[in-house]
Design an enzyme around this catalytic site. Structure first.
Site, PDB file in Angstrom:
ATOM      1  N   ALA A 166       1.945  -2.500  -5.187  1.00 19.86           N
ATOM      2  CA  ALA A 166       1.266  -3.492  -6.037  1.00 19.86           C
ATOM      3  C   ALA A 166      -0.114  -3.010  -6.443  1.00 19.86           C
ATOM      4  CB  ALA A 166       1.185  -4.834  -5.317  1.00 19.86           C
ATOM      5  N   ASP A 167      -0.801  -2.320  -5.535  1.00 19.88           N
ATOM      6  CA  ASP A 167      -2.123  -1.769  -5.873  1.00 19.88           C
ATOM      7  C   ASP A 167      -2.005  -0.732  -6.982  1.00 19.88           C
ATOM      8  OD1 ASP A 167      -4.201  -2.858  -3.922  1.00 19.88           O
ATOM      9  OD2 ASP A 167      -2.641  -2.216  -2.540  1.00 19.88           O
ATOM     10  N   GLY A 168      -1.004   0.149  -6.883  1.00 17.98           N
ATOM     11  CA  GLY A 168      -0.829   1.169  -7.911  1.00 17.98           C
ATOM     12  C   GLY A 168      -0.511   0.572  -9.262  1.00 17.98           C
TER      13      GLY A 168
END
Length: 395
Positions: A166-168
């Protein structure tokens, strides 16, 4: 020529989403100044494998960034940021909502200092709403987006990814948002504030789940390696013990695969003409493909699939990736000189531009490596810098 040369970006975010966005901008020439706490640094320095205490993930995440260590919770550190903002185009931050305001660094005030500034705010849950003040990480986004609920075997538990997915995704989305804001500034002459919640970008990759739910009441279920949209789609084991992935997203590919494995009779069935029809008969299709593949070695299966122009790929681990000729042809990885490790291998920029290509100029640097240079550009003299360092405001 480098695409983003002349663009100055302040990366005051930590861990992965915001810093990933800044990394992508730096890959194409932006002057990215990484601001870290002078004693703690970015927590990402301690994530993952390391060599003699030097984090390897950091070498990629902080590449092409100048490293300045400034305590933004201290009034003198806040003064440094204001002076930097006056000379910058973008500020990327991921403090909890209200933190910048408490430090007298609210976006409204920063835009008064520099009306062309783009303030990119990356938080777990956004700047408003009942959860806005909570700490938020990509794992929570993977849980709340429906991703974990859709991932795993049908009779198994919800499954989280073994990486900062999700961060990427949010980092990619923020890099795009920044470029949209820069383009808007070309027309209006004004900067603006970007509010991005990490829980949102991942939703877009999960398909129209809300659309289908509102229209039909459909709740996605875990299907393992199978697809809810087409079949056959799975991983299959070969006679020599290797795993291959097969995709039949396009109707002609599905027809070629089942013809190849000796089941043209299934292709002739009326239900085979649509992905949803094939999904209803997935067990029969999977058995046909799995049986054929299990009777052959991987090299033969891949060769036969290629002859039939059907889609297949081996399941790789990193040792396979390191030896793959396609990645080598693309130049996906490169060795970069490094002050701490001598040489470090990093992934190259994400795409190739014919006229203004990106470049990895250096890997992530040690804490505070460029503090003096950055402050000198802001007009700080040697004695002022020494005083700030003596009081612990910078490192």
């Amino acid at each position: 020529m480098i695409s983003l040369a002349g663009l100055r970006v302040i990366d005051a975010a930590t861990l992965f989403a915001g810093p990933s966005a800044a990394m992508m901008l730096g890959d194409f020439g932006a002057d990215v100044i990484k601001i870290e706490h002078p004693r703690r640094g970015d927590p990402a320095r301690g994530h993952g494998a390391s060599v003699d205490g030097v984090g390897l993930w950091w070498k990629t995440l902080a590449r092409n960034k100048r490293a300045a260590a400034v305590d933004l919770s201290h009034p003198d550190g806040q003064h440094v940021l204001r002076r930097l903002v006056e000379r910058s185009d973008v500020l990327i931050e991921n403090f909890r909502p209200g933190t910048l305001e408490r430090w007298d660094l609210a976006p409204a005030g920063l835009l008064e200092l520099n009306p062309r500034l783009i303030v990119a705010r990356m938080t777990g849950f956004g700047q408003v709403g009942p959860m806005a003040g909570r700490p938020g990480f990509g794992t929570l986004a993977e849980a709340m987006s429906g991703f974990a609920a859709m991932t795993g075997e049908p009779d198994g538990p919800p499954t989280l990814p073994p990486l900062a997915l999700a961060d990427g995704i949010a980092g990619l989305a923020m890099a795009y948002a920044v470029m949209v804001a820069i383009q808007a500034r070309e027309r209006t002459g004004r900067g603006q504030v970007i509010d991005m919640a990490i829980i949102e970008p991942i939703l877009g990759l999960l398909g129209p789940q809300m659309t289908a739910y509102r229209a039909l009441g459909v709740v996605p279920r875990r299907t393992g390696n199978r697809s809810s949209s087409n079949a056959p789609r799975n991983t299959y084991r070969t006679r020599d013990g290797r795993w291959l992935a097969v995709s039949t997203s396009a109707q002609p590919i599905a027809e070629r695969v089942l013809t190849l494995v000796g089941r043209p009779d299934l292709v002739a069935q009326p239900w085979f003409a649509t992905g949803s029809g094939r999904v209803r008969h997935v067990d029969e299709l999977d058995e046909a493909v799995a049986t054929w593949i299990a009777e052959r070695d991987a090299d033969e299966v891949i060769a036969r699939f290629e002859e039939a122009q059907a889609a297949v790929a081996p399941i790789y681990d990193v040792t396979d990736i390191a030896e793959d000729p396609q990645y080598a042809a693309l130049g996906t990885f490169l060795d970069v000189p490094d002050e701490e490790l001598g040489t470090v291998t990093v992934q190259n920029v994400l795409f190739r531009l014919s006229d203004t290509p990106g470049e990895v100029r250096w890997a992530g640097r040690r804490l505070g490596r460029d503090t003096d240079e950055v402050l000198g550009e802001l007009g700080y003299g040697a004695e002022e810098i020494a005083a700030l360092r003596g009081s612990g405001v910078i490192a």
